[in-house]
Design a protein around this motif. Structure first.
Motif: not given
Length: 226
Positions: A57-63, A121-128, A170-180
């Protein structure tokens, strides 16, 4: 029992389990039967499915990740675990500003004596970075992680009197466009997060350096089902 917690436990632990769908009988041989899994392995599989669902879902919503906050991903995670392995970890959703927790998972087998308080907490995919890892609560100036740990300590004192415990994570929800390999859900004990926040460390890279940083599947071992 803590005033706000008692109604949550009563509601969660009196939920009727969902009836299993009737299966057509069929002949099986020993070779057809899957290997028996322990309860911990079954929960680990459910947690893996939940992590995968959140990653997709995070990959689908990455933008447009701003369209869905942590609450949405938490709901997806909880729903997936319930679907895969129901009536093991029973969810309750406390007042976050009052408790510091987004979710309380209750080990149903313990009768509500083992509780896991979770802040997401959710990862900011732009700043990581985890932009709100050092979040303060309202006008109090109190760090959210401190509130979570204080709440957990109060519950733990009561739970230990009955042979149980309460722990904070703490649970971390990650989408990192640089590393799957970074995608999905990972976790840390809350006291480790407190140390990182005190050091001004809020990045994915900083959290990954901790030996406690683990994928969601490993949380099954924390639950300790056997």
């Amino acid at each position: 029992m803590t005033d706000w917690l008692a109604p949550l436990l009563i509601g969660a632990l009196t939920q009727s389990p969902r009836p299993a769908a009737a299966a057509e009988p069929k002949e099986t041989s020993m070779s057809d039967q899957p290997p028996t899994q322990t309860p911990t392995q079954q929960l680990a599989a459910a947690l893996t499915a939940a992590s995968t669902a959140v990653a997709k879902l995070m990959q689908t919503l990455q933008l447009s990740l701003g369209a869905l906050r942590e609450e949405g991903f938490t709901a997806l995670m909880v729903g997936t675990v319930q679907d895969q392995d129901p009536d093991v970890l029973v969810p309750s959703f406390p007042n976050e500003p009052k408790t510091g927790a987004d979710l309380i998972w209750i080990d149903k087998a313990s009768g509500g004596k083992k509780l896991f308080l979770i802040q997401a907490k959710r990862l900011n995919p732009l700043t990581l970075q985890y932009d709100e890892l050092d979040h303060t609560v309202g006008s109090t100036g109190k760090l959210q992680v401190d509130l979570l740990l204080e709440t957990t300590a109060g519950i733990d004192e009561e739970a230990q009197d009955e042979g149980g415990f309460a722990k904070a994570y703490y649970f971390f929800y990650n989408f990192n466009p640089l590393s799957s390999a970074d995608n999905g859900i990972f976790w840390l004990p809350a006291d480790v997060v407190k140390t990182l926040v005190s050091q001004g460390k809020t990045s994915l890279a900083a959290l990954k350096k901790s030996s406690f940083y683990q994928p969601l599947s490993a949380f099954a071992n924390e639950v300790g089902l056997g």
